[in-house]
Design a protein around this motif. Structure first.
Motif, PDB file in Angstrom:
ATOM      1  N   ASN A 165      21.731   5.978   1.042  1.00  0.00           N
ATOM      2  CA  ASN A 165      21.796   5.007   0.815  1.00  0.00           C
ATOM      3  C   ASN A 165      23.303   4.516   0.052  1.00  0.00           C
ATOM      4  O   ASN A 165      23.207   5.538  -1.259  1.00  0.00           O
ATOM      5  N   GLY A 170      15.490   0.092  -4.833  1.00  0.00           N
ATOM      6  CA  GLY A 170      14.749   1.064  -6.202  1.00  0.00           C
ATOM      7  C   GLY A 170      16.232   0.908  -6.878  1.00  0.00           C
ATOM      8  O   GLY A 170      15.599   2.312  -7.724  1.00  0.00           O
ATOM      9  N   LEU A 178      12.137  -0.117  -1.303  1.00  0.00           N
ATOM     10  CA  LEU A 178      12.546   1.277  -0.608  1.00  0.00           C
ATOM     11  C   LEU A 178      13.683   0.742   0.361  1.00  0.00           C
ATOM     12  O   LEU A 178      12.850  -0.350   1.453  1.00  0.00           O
ATOM     13  N   HIS A 181      12.051   2.995   5.453  1.00  0.00           N
ATOM     14  CA  HIS A 181      10.646   3.382   5.396  1.00  0.00           C
ATOM     15  C   HIS A 181      11.281   4.717   6.293  1.00  0.00           C
ATOM     16  O   HIS A 181      11.410   5.691   7.627  1.00  0.00           O
ATOM     17  N   LEU A 182      10.915   6.340   5.932  1.00  0.00           N
ATOM     18  CA  LEU A 182      11.416   7.691   6.566  1.00  0.00           C
ATOM     19  C   LEU A 182      10.349   8.085   7.856  1.00  0.00           C
ATOM     20  O   LEU A 182      10.869   8.507   8.250  1.00  0.00           O
ATOM     21  N   VAL A 191      18.358  13.339   3.326  1.00  0.00           N
ATOM     22  CA  VAL A 191      18.066  12.248   2.143  1.00  0.00           C
ATOM     23  C   VAL A 191      19.225  12.350   1.774  1.00  0.00           C
ATOM     24  O   VAL A 191      18.873  12.837   0.339  1.00  0.00           O
ATOM     25  N   ASP A 193      20.886   9.253  -2.207  1.00  0.00           N
ATOM     26  CA  ASP A 193      20.876   8.347  -2.468  1.00  0.00           C
ATOM     27  C   ASP A 193      21.959   8.357  -3.876  1.00  0.00           C
ATOM     28  O   ASP A 193      21.744   9.106  -4.664  1.00  0.00           O
ATOM     29  N   THR A 201      14.667   7.859  -7.216  1.00  0.00           N
ATOM     30  CA  THR A 201      14.549   6.462  -6.720  1.00  0.00           C
ATOM     31  C   THR A 201      13.175   7.256  -5.887  1.00  0.00           C
ATOM     32  O   THR A 201      13.276   8.333  -5.268  1.00  0.00           O
ATOM     33  N   LYS A 202      12.282   6.207  -5.390  1.00  0.00           N
ATOM     34  CA  LYS A 202      11.503   6.482  -4.555  1.00  0.00           C
ATOM     35  C   LYS A 202      11.772   7.059  -3.568  1.00  0.00           C
ATOM     36  O   LYS A 202      10.775   7.756  -2.822  1.00  0.00           O
ATOM     37  N   PHE A 203      12.538   6.945  -3.192  1.00  0.00           N
ATOM     38  CA  PHE A 203      13.069   7.273  -1.668  1.00  0.00           C
ATOM     39  C   PHE A 203      13.393   8.727  -1.185  1.00  0.00           C
ATOM     40  O   PHE A 203      13.470   9.042  -0.846  1.00  0.00           O
ATOM     41  N   LYS A 206      10.416  10.326  -1.746  1.00  0.00           N
ATOM     42  CA  LYS A 206       9.131  10.132  -0.527  1.00  0.00           C
ATOM     43  C   LYS A 206       9.574  10.788   0.479  1.00  0.00           C
ATOM     44  O   LYS A 206       8.842  12.065   1.653  1.00  0.00           O
TER      45      LYS A 206
END
Length: 412
Positions: A165, A170, A178, A181-182, A191, A193, A201-203, A206
Motif C-alpha cells: 500500500n 489509513g 482500509l 479488503h484482505l 502485506v 504499508d 494501520t488497520k490494514f 487485519k
C-alpha cells in the motif's frame, strides 16, 4: 532553513526527531502551500532538504541533476544544494528495500499489487523489479493504461502473493480507512504499508489477524532518513543506526495496553509503568465516567450494557490514535474485536493474568459484583483475553516483578 523537510501537511511527521538522532540538529519542518512552492524552489535558500507529498514529482523541473535511480523512478525525496546547483535523489528506494528485507519478503516469481499511483508507488515498482518481480500491477481508483481498478484487483488478481500500500488510506487521523479488503485474497503471503502513523494501520492489523506477514512504514521512514542524512552530511554513517533509531522510536511511541479481569491490577500496574517509563497513564473507565457523568454501575442500571459498550468503543477509538501512553482498559474491552484492532494500531496488548481465587468481586463493577458473577465472567472471557493479547504476564504475586517483566518483554 538550512536542512529540513518540505511538504503540504507535516504536523505529525517524525522526520525531525529521526534526523536529530542522526546528528542533524538544524533539521526543520516546513509546510509550503502549492502557491508558494515555485518561489521557494527558485530562491534555493537551503543546504539540503527532504521532500514529501505533494512535491515528490513537482520538484523535478527545478533540479540540475537527477541520480540515475531517481530518474528511473520519476520521483524525488532528497535534494542537495551544491554551489547553487540542485541535485535530486530518491532514498525512499533504499528505505523500502530495507523494509522488505526486514519482513523477509521474496519478490521473485511473485504476483504483487501496488496500491496507488503516486510517487511512492513508482518507487515500489523499481524496488520490486530490482528484487526480481516481473508480475505486478498498479491499482488505482481510476483505470488507465498503467493501472487496474480495485474491483479488477479483487475479481481478477485475487491470487496475488504480496500487496504494497502506497496510498495515504489509513493514515492518521483517518485511521479507520482500509485501502482494500484482505478476505478476497486467499494466497496472500505478505502485506506492506508505507504509512508509519499509526505504527500499524488497520490494514496491517487485519493482515496479522489473518496470520499474514505484515509490516508498517516506520522502518522505511528511518532507513530513508538515514540514507538521506548520508547525502546531507557527505559521510559514511554506520547502518546499525537504522535499527537503533527504529527501536528507540517504537519504545517511545508505542502504547502499553493492559487488559484483564476487573481487579487484575490494571490501574495499579499501569500507574507504576507510566512513572517508570515516563509515559502518560490513562484509565479508560475513568474517561468513560467523565463522559457519562455518573458511575458505571449507575449507567448500566439506567441504560444497559449495550449502551455502555458503545460509549466504551468511542473512548477506545479516540485514545488509540494517541501514542506514548500506558492504557488500563475495562475488563470487557475484549468483547468487541474492533476495540482490540484500534488498540493494536499504536499499542501492544498485555494481559495481566490473575487466577480466579485472587480476583475480588466489588459492587462498583456491575458484571462482577458477586463471586458467582465474577466466576461466570472469568470463564466467558478467559479465552478472549488469551486470543487478543501479545504478551501474558502472571500477576498473582509481587506487583513490582510484574512491572519489571512488562518492561523487559516490551523491548524489541
Amino acid at each position: 532553513m538550512k536542512y529540513g523537510l518540505i511538504g503540504g501537511k507535516l504536523t505529525h511527521s517524525f522526520s525531525k526527531t529521526i534526523h536529530e538522532q542522526l546528528g542533524n540538529n538544524d533539521y526543520e519542518l516546513l509546510e509550503i502551500s502549492e502557491e508558494n512552492f515555485h518561489d521557494y524552489m527558485i530562491k534555493r535558500d537551503f543546504y539540503a532538504i527532504n521532500v514529501t507529498i505533494p512535491y515528490k514529482e513537482k520538484i523535478i523541473p527545478y533540479l540540475d541533476f537527477i541520480s540515475p535511480q531517481a530518474k528511473r523512478i520519476g520521483a524525488i525525496n532528497t535534494v542537495i544544494n551544491k554551489d547553487g546547483k540542485l541535485y535530486g535523489y530518491n532514498t525512499d528506494y533504499d528505505g523500502l528495500k530495507a523494509l522488505l528485507k526486514r519482513l523477509k519478503v521474496d519478490c521473485k516469481e511473485k504476483k504483487i499489487l501496488i496500491l496507488g499511483s503516486g510517487g511512492t508507488s513508482k518507487t515500489a515498482r523499481v524496488v520490486i523489479e530490482d528484487l526480481g518481480c516481473r508480475n505486478y500491477y498498479f491499482v488505482s481508483r481510476t483505470k488507465t493504461a498503467q493501472t487496474i481498478t480495485y474491483q479488477e484487483a479483487i475479481s481478477i488478481h485475487n491470487d496475488c502473493d504480496i500487496i504494497i500500500n502506497t496510498t495515504p488510506c489509513g493514515m492518521y487521523p483517518n485511521t479507520d480507512c482500509l485501502p482494500i479488503h484482505l478476505h478476497n485474497f486467499k494466497k496472500l503471503e505478505a502485506v506492506v504499508d508505507v504509512i508509519y502513523n499509526p505504527l500499524r494501520t488497520k490494514f496491517i492489523v487485519k493482515a496479522r489477524n489473518r496470520k499474514i506477514s505484515a509490516i508498517g512504514g516506520l522502518y522505511m521512514l528511518v532507513a530513508q532518513a538515514f540514507y538521506a542524512s548520508r547525502l546531507f552530511q557527505d559521510k559514511n554513517l554506520n547502518e546499525e543506526q537504522i535499527d537503533c533509531i527504529y527501536h528507540h522510536l517504537v519504545q517511545e511511541k508505542e502504547n502499553i495496553v493492559l487488559i484483564g479481569m476487573p481487579s487484575s491490577g490494571k490501574t495499579t500496574i499501569g500507574s507504576m509503568l507510566a512513572k517508570r517509563l515516563h509515559k502518560e497513564f490513562i484509565d479508560t473507565d475513568e474517561l468513560i465516567k467523565s463522559r457519562i457523568q455518573m458511575e458505571i454501575s449507575e449507567y448500566f442500571s439506567k441504560f444497559g450494557e449495550n449502551s455502555f459498550r458503545i460509549v466504551e468503543s468511542q473512548v477506545i477509538e479516540e485514545v488509540s490514535k494517541r501514542t506514548n501512553l500506558v492504557i488500563a482498559t475495562g475488563g470487557g474491552v475484549i468483547l468487541k474485536e474492533v476495540n482490540i484492532e484500534n488498540l493494536k494500531e499504536n499499542g501492544k496488548i498485555v494481559l495481566l493474568n490473575r487466577s480466579l481465587d485472587n480476583l475480588i468481586a466489588t459492587s462498583d463493577r456491575p458484571l462482577t459484583a458477586t463471586k458467582e458473577k465474577l466466576e461466570t465472567c472469568y470463564l466467558e472471557r478467559k479465552l478472549l483475553y488469551k486470543k487478543f493479547c501479545d504478551i501474558v504476564i502472571d500477576n498473582n504475586h509481587d506487583l513490582t516483578n510484574a512491572v519489571d517483566e512488562i518492561i523487559e518483554r516490551m523491548k524489541i
